[in-house]
Design a protein around this motif. Structure first.
Motif, PDB file in Angstrom:
ATOM      1  N   PRO A  44      -4.695  11.303  -8.619  1.00 54.99           N
ATOM      2  CA  PRO A  44      -4.808  10.029  -8.380  1.00 54.99           C
ATOM      3  C   PRO A  44      -3.642   9.806  -6.786  1.00 54.99           C
ATOM      4  CG  PRO A  44      -3.858  10.429  -9.954  1.00 54.99           C
ATOM      5  CD  PRO A  44      -4.884  11.868  -9.702  1.00 54.99           C
ATOM      6  N   GLU A  45      -3.343  10.896  -6.146  1.00 57.13           N
ATOM      7  CA  GLU A  45      -3.036  10.666  -4.946  1.00 57.13           C
ATOM      8  C   GLU A  45      -4.078  10.895  -3.774  1.00 57.13           C
ATOM      9  OE1 GLU A  45       0.067  11.469  -3.751  1.00 57.13           O
ATOM     10  OE2 GLU A  45      -0.262  11.994  -1.687  1.00 57.13           O
ATOM     11  N   ILE A  46      -5.479  11.063  -4.068  1.00 57.91           N
ATOM     12  CA  ILE A  46      -6.527  11.295  -2.936  1.00 57.91           C
ATOM     13  C   ILE A  46      -6.904   9.732  -3.259  1.00 57.91           C
ATOM     14  CG2 ILE A  46      -9.171  12.149  -2.868  1.00 57.91           C
ATOM     15  CD1 ILE A  46      -8.493  14.480  -3.685  1.00 57.91           C
ATOM     16  N   ALA A  47      -7.079   9.574  -4.513  1.00 59.63           N
ATOM     17  CA  ALA A  47      -7.752   7.910  -4.689  1.00 59.63           C
ATOM     18  C   ALA A  47      -6.502   7.227  -3.895  1.00 59.63           C
ATOM     19  CB  ALA A  47      -7.417   7.450  -5.983  1.00 59.63           C
ATOM     20  N   SER A  48      -5.416   7.034  -3.735  1.00 56.46           N
ATOM     21  CA  SER A  48      -4.343   5.906  -3.402  1.00 56.46           C
ATOM     22  C   SER A  48      -4.149   6.126  -1.566  1.00 56.46           C
ATOM     23  CB  SER A  48      -3.003   5.272  -3.555  1.00 56.46           C
ATOM     24  OG  SER A  48      -2.398   7.274  -4.113  1.00 56.46           O
ATOM     25  N   ARG A  49      -4.726   7.356  -1.123  1.00 59.84           N
ATOM     26  CA  ARG A  49      -4.276   7.273   0.403  1.00 59.84           C
ATOM     27  C   ARG A  49      -5.908   7.055   0.830  1.00 59.84           C
ATOM     28  NH1 ARG A  49      -1.134  12.106   2.164  1.00 59.84           N
ATOM     29  NH2 ARG A  49       0.166  12.952   1.031  1.00 59.84           N
ATOM     30  N   ARG A  50      -7.049   7.068  -0.454  1.00 59.81           N
ATOM     31  CA  ARG A  50      -7.875   6.177   0.760  1.00 59.81           C
ATOM     32  C   ARG A  50      -7.962   5.173   0.315  1.00 59.81           C
ATOM     33  NH1 ARG A  50     -11.213   6.979   3.906  1.00 59.81           N
ATOM     34  NH2 ARG A  50     -12.921   7.500   3.127  1.00 59.81           N
ATOM     35  N   GLN A  51      -7.097   3.852  -0.578  1.00 65.65           N
ATOM     36  CA  GLN A  51      -6.887   3.196  -0.514  1.00 65.65           C
ATOM     37  C   GLN A  51      -5.780   2.414   0.306  1.00 65.65           C
ATOM     38  OE1 GLN A  51      -6.522   3.409  -5.005  1.00 65.65           O
ATOM     39  NE2 GLN A  51      -7.578   2.008  -5.430  1.00 65.65           N
ATOM     40  N   ILE A  52      -5.103   2.969   0.674  1.00 60.82           N
ATOM     41  CA  ILE A  52      -4.574   2.951   2.266  1.00 60.82           C
ATOM     42  C   ILE A  52      -5.492   2.510   3.323  1.00 60.82           C
ATOM     43  CG2 ILE A  52      -2.380   3.051   3.696  1.00 60.82           C
ATOM     44  CD1 ILE A  52      -0.758   4.485   0.966  1.00 60.82           C
ATOM     45  N   GLU A  53      -5.801   3.231   3.851  1.00 63.20           N
ATOM     46  CA  GLU A  53      -6.905   3.238   4.554  1.00 63.20           C
ATOM     47  C   GLU A  53      -7.734   2.045   4.616  1.00 63.20           C
ATOM     48  OE1 GLU A  53      -6.892   7.656   5.347  1.00 63.20           O
ATOM     49  OE2 GLU A  53      -8.909   7.066   4.781  1.00 63.20           O
ATOM     50  N   LEU A  54      -8.545   1.813   3.374  1.00 51.55           N
ATOM     51  CA  LEU A  54      -9.857   0.958   3.234  1.00 51.55           C
ATOM     52  C   LEU A  54      -9.747  -0.315   2.599  1.00 51.55           C
ATOM     53  CD1 LEU A  54     -11.800   3.413   0.805  1.00 51.55           C
ATOM     54  CD2 LEU A  54     -12.069   2.699   3.144  1.00 51.55           C
ATOM     55  N   ILE A  55      -7.739  -0.781   2.238  1.00 53.16           N
ATOM     56  CA  ILE A  55      -7.268  -2.596   1.614  1.00 53.16           C
ATOM     57  C   ILE A  55      -8.689  -3.217   2.680  1.00 53.16           C
ATOM     58  CG2 ILE A  55      -5.222  -1.970   2.023  1.00 53.16           C
ATOM     59  CD1 ILE A  55      -6.356  -3.522  -1.214  1.00 53.16           C
ATOM     60  N   SER A  56      -7.290  -3.302   3.832  1.00 49.72           N
ATOM     61  CA  SER A  56      -7.600  -4.122   5.335  1.00 49.72           C
ATOM     62  C   SER A  56      -8.843  -4.424   5.533  1.00 49.72           C
ATOM     63  CB  SER A  56      -6.780  -3.715   6.074  1.00 49.72           C
ATOM     64  OG  SER A  56      -6.970  -4.756   6.660  1.00 49.72           O
ATOM     65  N   ILE A  57      -9.525  -2.972   5.961  1.00 52.39           N
ATOM     66  CA  ILE A  57     -10.990  -3.271   6.311  1.00 52.39           C
ATOM     67  C   ILE A  57     -12.213  -4.178   5.159  1.00 52.39           C
ATOM     68  CG2 ILE A  57     -13.391  -1.613   7.243  1.00 52.39           C
ATOM     69  CD1 ILE A  57     -11.372   0.431   7.241  1.00 52.39           C
ATOM     70  N   VAL A  58     -11.801  -3.453   3.378  1.00 56.99           N
ATOM     71  CA  VAL A  58     -12.671  -4.348   2.395  1.00 56.99           C
ATOM     72  C   VAL A  58     -12.401  -5.581   2.146  1.00 56.99           C
ATOM     73  CG1 VAL A  58     -13.058  -4.122  -0.312  1.00 56.99           C
ATOM     74  CG2 VAL A  58     -12.968  -2.155   1.381  1.00 56.99           C
ATOM     75  N   VAL A  59     -11.154  -6.213   2.799  1.00 54.69           N
ATOM     76  CA  VAL A  59     -10.836  -7.415   2.546  1.00 54.69           C
ATOM     77  C   VAL A  59     -11.524  -8.018   3.621  1.00 54.69           C
ATOM     78  CG1 VAL A  59      -8.888  -9.378   2.363  1.00 54.69           C
ATOM     79  CG2 VAL A  59      -8.752  -7.058   1.497  1.00 54.69           C
ATOM     80  N   THR A  60     -11.685  -7.819   4.344  1.00 53.20           N
ATOM     81  CA  THR A  60     -11.839  -8.307   5.959  1.00 53.20           C
ATOM     82  C   THR A  60     -13.276  -8.980   5.708  1.00 53.20           C
ATOM     83  OG1 THR A  60     -10.309  -7.611   7.437  1.00 53.20           O
ATOM     84  CG2 THR A  60     -11.675  -8.367   8.588  1.00 53.20           C
ATOM     85  N   GLU A  61     -14.319  -7.488   5.109  1.00 57.30           N
ATOM     86  CA  GLU A  61     -15.338  -7.693   4.834  1.00 57.30           C
ATOM     87  C   GLU A  61     -15.710  -8.977   3.579  1.00 57.30           C
ATOM     88  OE1 GLU A  61     -17.698  -3.305   4.892  1.00 57.30           O
ATOM     89  OE2 GLU A  61     -19.042  -4.606   4.047  1.00 57.30           O
ATOM     90  N   ALA A  62     -14.250  -8.534   2.922  1.00 56.75           N
ATOM     91  CA  ALA A  62     -15.217  -9.802   1.638  1.00 56.75           C
ATOM     92  C   ALA A  62     -15.457 -11.404   1.942  1.00 56.75           C
ATOM     93  CB  ALA A  62     -14.272  -9.188   0.250  1.00 56.75           C
TER      94      ALA A  62
END
Ligand code: KG4
Ligand code: ZN
Length: 328
Positions: A44-62
């Protein structure tokens, strides 16, 4: 109406734009699966840390892929539950902040119900062909859930049964782990089982008659004992073990779904969740449903796994219902 969906309940960071609850304009899924595979499960710790890094990039791409800006979005839908708490928090916090800043309504969506909604989505190319009709029976088979629902309409899902112990995907994953096949276990067991057809190994899967519940921990333990008892020999038997396990669990799922459809007098069956990608389940359930004059629907493979299009799609109906309530 354009809904922006956000999904971060497990290892994925996903965003999507769906028009009118049906047409996928974009669907972006970034997964941190590779970073977890060496541990044999999601950390879980790895998952949420990556999500913090990725969320803005992924939403912008969508938004970019949908060729839309935030102004053209009518509402933001986000996975509320169930899932890993840290991961859910990343998606919900981001969606709340975006909703506040962009002055767009926020809709919270249940991840399990959304898995079944994936059957109503189209990408454009697949727009032709029969579409599911409600009411329906819904079977969600994923890494965390094995549940049966009666779906009256998009706002009313009644839980009929669920697993009493392990989820089915969890059983696939644990067996693959003990056989050293890596994580996730479902796809590799599915592939190996194709060459393992046999009559000499059989594992019993509890079918819990008179109940719509499931139980997969018994068969998981039986497989684990079988492997332990054979130690070095087990390696040669892997495809046969994979086949025997898959054969028994698929038989229980198929029989239970058909029995519930008949009992409830419903002729539409919707399947969803990661295990809905299983080739034997797809083939045997469709065949049996055809024989019984039941229409069984599976989402395309990418939509079986976690994605944000299913969140945006179901979110559309919840949003529309809220808007109607406010009007009246
Ligand atoms: O729905 P999902 O992406 O995540 C959850 O919400 O849990 O499902 C992931 C699960 C994993 O347990 C994985 O092993 C299983 O779906 N899975 C499969 C197959 N592809 C993925 N299980 C059986 N056969 C497959 N082909
Ligand atoms: Zn899921």
């Amino acid at each position: 109406m354009n809904i922006l969906g956000i999904e971060t309940s497990c290892d994925e960071t996903a965003a999507s734009v769906v028009r009118d609850g049906q047409r996928i304009l974009s669907s972006v899924v970034a997964s941190s699966l590779k970073e977890h595979s060496k541990y044999g499960g999601i950390i879980p710790e790895i998952a949420s840390r990556r999500q913090i890094e990725l969320i803005s990039i992924v939403v912008t791409e969508a938004l970019e892929k949908a060729k839309l800006d935030l102004k053209s979005i009518d509402a933001i839908a986000v996975t509320k539950q169930p899932g890993l708490i840290g991961s859910l928090l990343v998606g919900i916090s981001f969606a709340r902040a975006l909703s506040f800043a962009a002055k767009k309504p926020l809709i919270e969506v249940d991840h399990i119900k959304a898995h079944l909604y994936a059957n109503f989505l189209t990408t454009g190319e697949d727009a032709i062909g029969p579409k599911p009709k409600l009411p329906a029976i819904g079977l969600v088979v994923s890494g965390g859930h094995s549940s049966l629902f009666y779906i009256k309409d998009f706002l009313h899902y009644k839980l009929l049964g669920q697993t009493r112990d392990d989820a089915i995907g969890e059983a696939f994953d644990k067996i693959a782990r003990i056989l050293d096949l890596g994580y996730p276990g479902g796809p590799v067991i599915d592939r190996l089982a194709r060459t393992g057809q046999n009559n000499d190994i059989h594992f019993n899967c509890a079918d819990l008659p008179n109940s719509d519940d499931f139980s997969f921990s018994g068969i998981k333990t039986a497989v684990l004992y079988h492997i332990h008892d054979r130690k070095n020999n087990a390696a040669q038997q892997i495809p046969k073990i994979a086949y025997a396990f898959q054969d028994s669990v698929v038989t229980v799922l198929v029989n239970k779904c058909i029995a519930v459809c008949k009992r409830k007098k419903v002729s539409t069956l919707l399947i969803g969740g990661g295990v809905a990608a299983n080739s034997t389940l797809r083939q045997r359930l469709i065949q049996k449903a055809n024989e019984e004059k039941i229409n069984a629907f599976f989402p395309g493979l990418p939509l079986c796994l976690d994605n944000a299009a299913m969140i945006a799609g179901l979110g559309f109906h919840l949003f529309r219902n809220n808007a109607l309530k406010l009007k009246s």
